[in-house]
Design a protein around this motif. Structure first.
Motif, PDB file in Angstrom:
ATOM      1  N   LEU A   1      -1.819 -19.057   5.521  1.00  0.00           N
ATOM      2  CA  LEU A   1      -3.251 -18.762   5.674  1.00  0.00           C
ATOM      3  C   LEU A   1      -4.091 -20.008   5.935  1.00  0.00           C
ATOM      4  O   LEU A   1      -5.310 -19.904   6.143  1.00  0.00           O
ATOM      5  CB  LEU A   1      -3.763 -18.056   4.413  1.00  0.00           C
TER       6      LEU A   1
ATOM      7  N   ARG B   1      -9.066 -11.854   4.322  1.00  0.00           N
ATOM      8  CA  ARG B   1      -8.093 -12.885   4.697  1.00  0.00           C
ATOM      9  C   ARG B   1      -6.939 -12.788   3.714  1.00  0.00           C
ATOM     10  O   ARG B   1      -6.980 -13.344   2.609  1.00  0.00           O
ATOM     11  CB  ARG B   1      -8.711 -14.274   4.658  1.00  0.00           C
TER      12      ARG B   1
ATOM     13  N   HIS C   1      -4.594 -12.846  -1.277  1.00  0.00           N
ATOM     14  CA  HIS C   1      -5.808 -12.986  -0.474  1.00  0.00           C
ATOM     15  C   HIS C   1      -6.592 -14.217  -0.898  1.00  0.00           C
ATOM     16  O   HIS C   1      -6.402 -14.770  -1.991  1.00  0.00           O
ATOM     17  CB  HIS C   1      -6.697 -11.737  -0.616  1.00  0.00           C
TER      18      HIS C   1
END
Length: 340
Positions: free
Chosen positions: A117, A140, A133
């Motif tokens: 991420l 996201r 997340h």
């Protein structure tokens, strides 16, 4: 023939585990490429729910669904070291080891997710449903499955963790030798009500009421089942189970559980249970576990109830009709005690 009603009470405190060289337990946790986790233990499930509880502890610590965790209780050759399933130590000792292993595995998992991420691992959190997340930005996110795939096939990482729990060694008073071998205790109180037949000596359970303080009930249904089953194990010890008259020649003893005397469905009585939660500071999520103390208070409570009913004190288990009848005759008849 007269049936006499009696009530007896017993309370206990029970040390959790044994401080044998720190009473260690170890656990290993690892993920496979599908994002499922395996807990490897040498601690055996004896039917008390070891697998279920350690599965819950691992899932909660990792932040993944319970159904994504599998517990493998292998053996002492292939699993990490454990002192054993005894002394009511399973939930406390093994649970702490599993928690430590899961924390380490979670750290690797979050680092792998952070790399995918492109954020710092400290900025990530799990939702308990199989996703990781960004804090404050739930859109996201990445699934634990995709993290496991990326870690193994892209990043070259193993999402795994090792855990061990050791009881700190107790200080010893040099003058008195006093020490504290246990880090925490569980507590229980049980009231037994019985009917005693003064002509046959037979004892019938009428009801039981009990309260157990065991830290925190991680699985309330399993705790209730263990407390109920353990109480009837205590009743069996108190009134039924014995190798006599066959001991010490077991070849002449009962051949199966049809001949070995134990309480059956017709002997069961109502049992009201109160579970008191006082989280243990050093327990996994505050848990200590009921363990052996399920049965312990039943035996003295039943003996006290018989004394209350007919005035005879039996201190030799099991309390068979013969022993009760002989004691009643020896004192010249039943002598019911005052009930409060």
């Amino acid at each position: 023939m007269t049936r006499h009603r009696g009530r007896g009470i017993a309370s206990i405190n029970y040390p959790i585990g044994m401080n044998l060289g720190g009473d260690p337990s170890q656990a290993l946790v690892h993920s496979n490429p599908s994002g499922k986790f395996t807990v490897a233990l040498s601690s055996i499930d004896l039917g008390q729910g070891m697998k279920s509880v350690t599965r819950q502890i691992c899932a909660e610590t990792l932040g993944v669904p319970v159904e994504d965790v599998y517990v493998d209780t292998a053996d002492s050759d292939t699993g990490p070291h454990c002192m054993g399933s005894f002394a009511s130590r399973g939930t406390h000792r093994v649970g702490n080891a599993v928690m430590a292993a899961a924390r380490e595995a979670r750290g690797v998992m979050m680092e792998a997710a952070a790399e995918e991420l492109e954020v710092n691992a400290a900025d990530l959190d799990t939702d308990g449903r199989g996703n990781i997340h960004v804090k404050g930005a739930p859109h996201r996110s990445i699934s634990t499955k995709d993290v496991a795939i990326a870690a193994q096939f892209k990043q070259g990482k193993t999402i795994s963790g090792r855990g061990i729990f050791l009881v700190p060694l107790s200080e010893v008073n040099p003058e008195t030798g006093e020490m504290s071998p246990a880090t925490c205790y569980a507590h229980a109180c049980l009231v037994a009500e019985v009917d005693v037949d003064d002509e046959t000596g037979e004892v019938a359970m009428v009801r039981m009421d009990s309260a157990y303080e065991l830290g925190r009930a991680l699985n309330p249904r399993l705790v209730e089942q263990q407390l109920v089953g353990g109480a009837w194990m205590g009743v069996s010890h108190a009134l039924y189970e014995t190798p006599e008259p066959y001991y010490p020649e077991p070849v002449h003893g009962p051949r199966d559980f049809v001949e070995y005397l134990m309480p059956g469905p017709g002997d069961i009585c109502p049992h009201d249970i109160a579970v008191l939660e006082r989280p243990a500071p050093d327990g996994p999520f505050g848990a200590k576990g009921p363990g052996e103390m399920c049965a312990n208070p039943v035996l003295p409570a039943v003996a006290n109830a018989i004394f209350n009913a007919v005035g005879v004190r039996i201190d030799d288990l099991p309390i068979t009709p013969e022993k009760v009848l002989r004691a009643i005759k020896a004192q010249g008849g039943a002598r019911p005690q005052a009930r409060r």
